[in-house]
Design a protein around this motif. Structure first.
Motif, PDB file in Angstrom:
ATOM      1  N   ASP A  87      10.133  19.249  50.697  1.00  0.00           N
ATOM      2  CA  ASP A  87      10.928  19.150  49.462  1.00  0.00           C
ATOM      3  C   ASP A  87      11.185  17.677  49.195  1.00  0.00           C
ATOM      4  O   ASP A  87      11.948  17.039  49.918  1.00  0.00           O
ATOM      5  N   CYS A  88      10.557  17.140  48.179  1.00  0.00           N
ATOM      6  CA  CYS A  88      10.770  15.725  47.847  1.00  0.00           C
ATOM      7  C   CYS A  88      10.127  15.415  46.505  1.00  0.00           C
ATOM      8  O   CYS A  88       9.525  16.278  45.868  1.00  0.00           O
ATOM      9  N   THR A  89      10.299  14.176  46.047  1.00  0.00           N
ATOM     10  CA  THR A  89       9.668  13.710  44.820  1.00  0.00           C
ATOM     11  C   THR A  89       8.636  12.647  45.176  1.00  0.00           C
ATOM     12  O   THR A  89       8.945  11.709  45.912  1.00  0.00           O
ATOM     13  N   VAL A  90       7.424  12.820  44.647  1.00  0.00           N
ATOM     14  CA  VAL A  90       6.358  11.848  44.879  1.00  0.00           C
ATOM     15  C   VAL A  90       6.038  11.145  43.559  1.00  0.00           C
ATOM     16  O   VAL A  90       5.912  11.792  42.520  1.00  0.00           O
ATOM     17  N   CYS A  91       5.923   9.836  43.638  1.00  0.00           N
ATOM     18  CA  CYS A  91       5.457   9.024  42.506  1.00  0.00           C
ATOM     19  C   CYS A  91       4.056   8.550  42.867  1.00  0.00           C
ATOM     20  O   CYS A  91       3.875   7.911  43.909  1.00  0.00           O
ATOM     21  N   HIS A  92       3.062   8.890  42.038  1.00  0.00           N
ATOM     22  CA  HIS A  92       1.669   8.583  42.375  1.00  0.00           C
ATOM     23  C   HIS A  92       1.049   7.701  41.289  1.00  0.00           C
ATOM     24  O   HIS A  92       0.388   8.188  40.363  1.00  0.00           O
ATOM     25  N   PRO A  93       1.259   6.385  41.357  1.00  0.00           N
ATOM     26  CA  PRO A  93       0.778   5.467  40.309  1.00  0.00           C
ATOM     27  C   PRO A  93      -0.743   5.403  40.232  1.00  0.00           C
ATOM     28  O   PRO A  93      -1.430   5.636  41.220  1.00  0.00           O
ATOM     29  N   GLY A  94      -1.215   5.067  39.060  1.00  0.00           N
ATOM     30  CA  GLY A  94      -2.645   4.914  38.797  1.00  0.00           C
ATOM     31  C   GLY A  94      -2.810   4.769  37.298  1.00  0.00           C
ATOM     32  O   GLY A  94      -1.883   4.343  36.610  1.00  0.00           O
ATOM     33  N   THR A  95      -3.982   5.092  36.786  1.00  0.00           N
ATOM     34  CA  THR A  95      -4.188   5.026  35.337  1.00  0.00           C
ATOM     35  C   THR A  95      -3.113   5.847  34.622  1.00  0.00           C
ATOM     36  O   THR A  95      -2.536   5.419  33.616  1.00  0.00           O
ATOM     37  N   HIS A  96      -2.875   7.043  35.142  1.00  0.00           N
ATOM     38  CA  HIS A  96      -1.810   7.905  34.612  1.00  0.00           C
ATOM     39  C   HIS A  96      -0.902   8.293  35.773  1.00  0.00           C
ATOM     40  O   HIS A  96      -1.241   9.171  36.564  1.00  0.00           O
ATOM     41  N   ASN A  97       0.228   7.612  35.888  1.00  0.00           N
ATOM     42  CA  ASN A  97       1.150   7.889  36.996  1.00  0.00           C
ATOM     43  C   ASN A  97       1.629   9.341  36.952  1.00  0.00           C
ATOM     44  O   ASN A  97       1.867   9.885  35.878  1.00  0.00           O
ATOM     45  N   LYS A  98       1.743   9.954  38.146  1.00  0.00           N
ATOM     46  CA  LYS A  98       2.226  11.331  38.251  1.00  0.00           C
ATOM     47  C   LYS A  98       3.531  11.343  39.034  1.00  0.00           C
ATOM     48  O   LYS A  98       3.600  10.803  40.142  1.00  0.00           O
ATOM     49  N   TRP A  99       4.559  11.970  38.451  1.00  0.00           N
ATOM     50  CA  TRP A  99       5.801  12.241  39.180  1.00  0.00           C
ATOM     51  C   TRP A  99       5.742  13.709  39.597  1.00  0.00           C
ATOM     52  O   TRP A  99       5.755  14.592  38.733  1.00  0.00           O
ATOM     53  N   VAL A 100       5.669  13.948  40.904  1.00  0.00           N
ATOM     54  CA  VAL A 100       5.416  15.292  41.421  1.00  0.00           C
ATOM     55  C   VAL A 100       6.640  15.794  42.191  1.00  0.00           C
ATOM     56  O   VAL A 100       7.130  15.112  43.092  1.00  0.00           O
ATOM     57  N   SER A 101       7.125  16.980  41.826  1.00  0.00           N
ATOM     58  CA  SER A 101       8.258  17.583  42.522  1.00  0.00           C
ATOM     59  C   SER A 101       7.759  18.648  43.488  1.00  0.00           C
ATOM     60  O   SER A 101       7.154  19.642  43.066  1.00  0.00           O
ATOM     61  N   LEU A 102       8.009  18.430  44.763  1.00  0.00           N
ATOM     62  CA  LEU A 102       7.593  19.377  45.798  1.00  0.00           C
ATOM     63  C   LEU A 102       8.758  20.264  46.196  1.00  0.00           C
ATOM     64  O   LEU A 102       9.903  19.789  46.327  1.00  0.00           O
ATOM     65  N   ARG A 103       8.455  21.556  46.368  1.00  0.00           N
ATOM     66  CA  ARG A 103       9.460  22.467  46.919  1.00  0.00           C
ATOM     67  C   ARG A 103       8.769  23.412  47.907  1.00  0.00           C
ATOM     68  O   ARG A 103       7.731  23.977  47.577  1.00  0.00           O
ATOM     69  N   ASP A 104       9.364  23.560  49.085  1.00  0.00           N
ATOM     70  CA  ASP A 104       8.765  24.411  50.135  1.00  0.00           C
ATOM     71  C   ASP A 104       7.290  24.069  50.365  1.00  0.00           C
ATOM     72  O   ASP A 104       6.469  24.957  50.603  1.00  0.00           O
ATOM     73  N   GLY A 105       6.957  22.823  50.247  1.00  0.00           N
ATOM     74  CA  GLY A 105       5.597  22.382  50.531  1.00  0.00           C
ATOM     75  C   GLY A 105       4.606  22.597  49.406  1.00  0.00           C
ATOM     76  O   GLY A 105       3.430  22.238  49.529  1.00  0.00           O
ATOM     77  N   GLY A 106       5.061  23.194  48.283  1.00  0.00           N
ATOM     78  CA  GLY A 106       4.172  23.389  47.133  1.00  0.00           C
ATOM     79  C   GLY A 106       4.603  22.499  45.972  1.00  0.00           C
ATOM     80  O   GLY A 106       5.707  21.950  45.961  1.00  0.00           O
ATOM     81  N   ILE A 107       3.715  22.363  44.993  1.00  0.00           N
ATOM     82  CA  ILE A 107       4.049  21.547  43.820  1.00  0.00           C
ATOM     83  C   ILE A 107       4.741  22.432  42.784  1.00  0.00           C
ATOM     84  O   ILE A 107       4.174  23.393  42.279  1.00  0.00           O
ATOM     85  N   GLN A 108       5.998  22.098  42.505  1.00  0.00           N
ATOM     86  CA  GLN A 108       6.833  22.900  41.612  1.00  0.00           C
ATOM     87  C   GLN A 108       6.567  22.531  40.153  1.00  0.00           C
ATOM     88  O   GLN A 108       6.371  23.379  39.307  1.00  0.00           O
ATOM     89  N   HIS A 109       6.615  21.243  39.861  1.00  0.00           N
ATOM     90  CA  HIS A 109       6.260  20.743  38.536  1.00  0.00           C
ATOM     91  C   HIS A 109       5.910  19.265  38.657  1.00  0.00           C
ATOM     92  O   HIS A 109       6.127  18.651  39.716  1.00  0.00           O
ATOM     93  N   PHE A 110       5.368  18.711  37.585  1.00  0.00           N
ATOM     94  CA  PHE A 110       5.004  17.287  37.615  1.00  0.00           C
ATOM     95  C   PHE A 110       4.947  16.754  36.203  1.00  0.00           C
ATOM     96  O   PHE A 110       4.922  17.529  35.229  1.00  0.00           O
ATOM     97  N   ARG A 111       4.954  15.436  36.092  1.00  0.00           N
ATOM     98  CA  ARG A 111       4.923  14.775  34.790  1.00  0.00           C
ATOM     99  C   ARG A 111       4.027  13.542  34.859  1.00  0.00           C
ATOM    100  O   ARG A 111       4.159  12.733  35.775  1.00  0.00           O
ATOM    101  N   SER A 112       3.132  13.408  33.872  1.00  0.00           N
ATOM    102  CA  SER A 112       2.254  12.236  33.812  1.00  0.00           C
ATOM    103  C   SER A 112       2.845  11.184  32.880  1.00  0.00           C
ATOM    104  O   SER A 112       3.395  11.514  31.830  1.00  0.00           O
TER     105      SER A 112
END
Lengths: 293, 293
Positions: free
Chosen positions: B136-161
């Motif tokens: 359970d955490c928030t990942v910021c994945h920078p690149g051409t289109h940065n992704k903000w990824v919300s993890l819950r119970d080890g799965g991806i709950q939602h994300f935003r580019s």
């Protein structure tokens, strides 16, 4: 050279130029327009570039405004700081050669911000001089870089540039959205939906990516993408501009195809908007500056 | 073809590709990288483009991820909707030929938004599988289109580019700011100032134009413009991403030169940030997907 026998007013921008022959009675009797913007003229090529204008309109004195007075133009005409009006513009004219004067642009520094414009100020102040807009109002001047101009007592108090037109063009020509933005942006439901998002969301960088995602996932029509994106950028622009706008209807001044879209977005934000053709008031501003020289 | 004798994992993006030979013991024993991204391969050219990889790394089965599974790639691997994890990605593999499977990307539709990603999900879920980040955490994945990824119970709950990297490149290569952005963006005072503006201002289209105005008016140094603009865009990105971020430090996952800038901006917003190399966790994700097939 006798100015009272008539003169040539030139609106010389980055990518094109428009020149108007004004006769002794103050009437525009002939026009000339081409794509020879400031960026396409070498630094030492302005004298001959002006020769082309004279070849079309006659050997009259010239009053030039716009990017021709920038550091990429014929000669740099230092910015007139806000607040200021046509008197300050006339006092700041730089004479590059006999019978050829460059009207300066304007600058604003304050509230932790800095801003510049060249060309729009002549149109905005010309509209006041012609009695077409009140001496206290807010003008929205769309183009490559939209200007939100606050007028007080007939002078420009402050202004803010918003990079909307250029951003749309960058996205259309070079971005991952290019293939979605090839169609013309039109008023209608998709444009209105974009405006609503732009007026309420402060997440522009994210909303732009979502344009593509919505099409890929079947949440939006490919054919609507250009109009939606135009609405999104213009709505965001209007959200920014209205924060500092005074009361009363906003004057939207530019080419009619642009004023229509901005006026629609301003009305969607619950404000009044009055459209005005920018070319017409440019000549009013230049005529007044000529009188003040 | 026997997967247990080893396989090749490929991260095939828009503009380049990286392939890794994994031996029977799960170790990466050889790598191959070149600029043959998806956009440079004709639609019917993927079989031979894969032949080049095999020529370098051997004739092993292939597991491919990234834009190679998009509508511009070898074959479209339909997006796995959120919420989902590595099990759903493994179930969604599209077999384009014997011994060549494409891992799908992920999609999110909800809260009036729609979003897609291809490639980042393998890294993010791989990091969880490897025990390097909490389930359970928030990942910021920078690149051409940065992704903000919300993890819950080890799965991806939602994300935003967020379109930050591409916007910076568009401005650098094609805009009125081009000549100001030719230098490298570096950490330091100018970057920090840009971050502060981006974190607090929701007027990005206006702040971008001001970059040029500030230099023209002597309010900022030309040499600082690239770092300031990078900070402005990244700060604005972080402002958007943190709105939906849960508690705890944000995991910033990408190439180290990018994670450093984003981590600095996240800390400037008063949040903790932990950096992680994206390449390392890509292989962890692919290894787990291979086991699940």
């Amino acid at each position: 050279m006798a100015w009272d026998d008539g003169y040539i007013a030139v609106d010389w921008g980055t990518t094109n130029r428009r020149a108007y022959l004004i006769d002794a009675g103050g009437e525009c009797v002939r026009e000339f327009e081409d794509g020879k913007g400031v960026l396409s003229v070498p630094k030492d090529g302005f004298h001959s570039a002006v020769g082309e204008i004279k070849a079309h309109l006659g050997d009259r004195p010239l009053l030039l405004a716009g990017m021709v007075g920038s550091n990429r133009g014929w000669a740099e005409a230092p910015y007139v700081p806000c607040p200021g009006g046509l008197r300050e513009l006339a006092d700041g004219i730089v004479w590059v050669e006999e019978g050829a004067g460059i009207v300066p642009g304007m600058s604003y520094v304050g509230n932790g911000r800095a801003d510049v414009m060249r060309g729009e100020e002549v149109q905005v102040l010309g509209a006041v001089a012609a009695g077409l807009i009140p001496p206290d109002c807010t003008v929205c001047h769309p183009g490559t870089h939209n200007k939100w101009v606050s007028l007080r007592d007939g002078g420009i108090q402050h202004f803010r540039s918003v990079m909307t037109g250029e951003l749309f063009n960058l996205l259309k020509q070079h971005s991952i959205l290019s293939d979605l933005l090839s169609q013309d942006a039109l008023e209608g439901e998709a444009f209105d939906a974009g405006v609503r998002t732009g007026l309420t969301s402060d997440d522009l960088q994210s909303e732009l990516f979502a344009v593509r995602a919505r099409v890929l996932l079947g949440e939006a029509q490919r054919a609507d993408a250009a109009s939606y994106t135009s609405g999104l950028l213009i709505g965001s622009d209007v959200r920014i501009g209205l924060k500092e706008a005074g009361e009363g209807p906003v004057i939207v001044m530019a080419r009619p195809e642009l004023t229509r879209l901005y006026a629609a977005a301003i009305r969607a934000a619950g404000r009044g908007a009055t459209e005005l053709d920018g070319e017409r008031v440019f000549l009013a501003g230049m005529a007044r500056i000529k009188e003040l020289v």
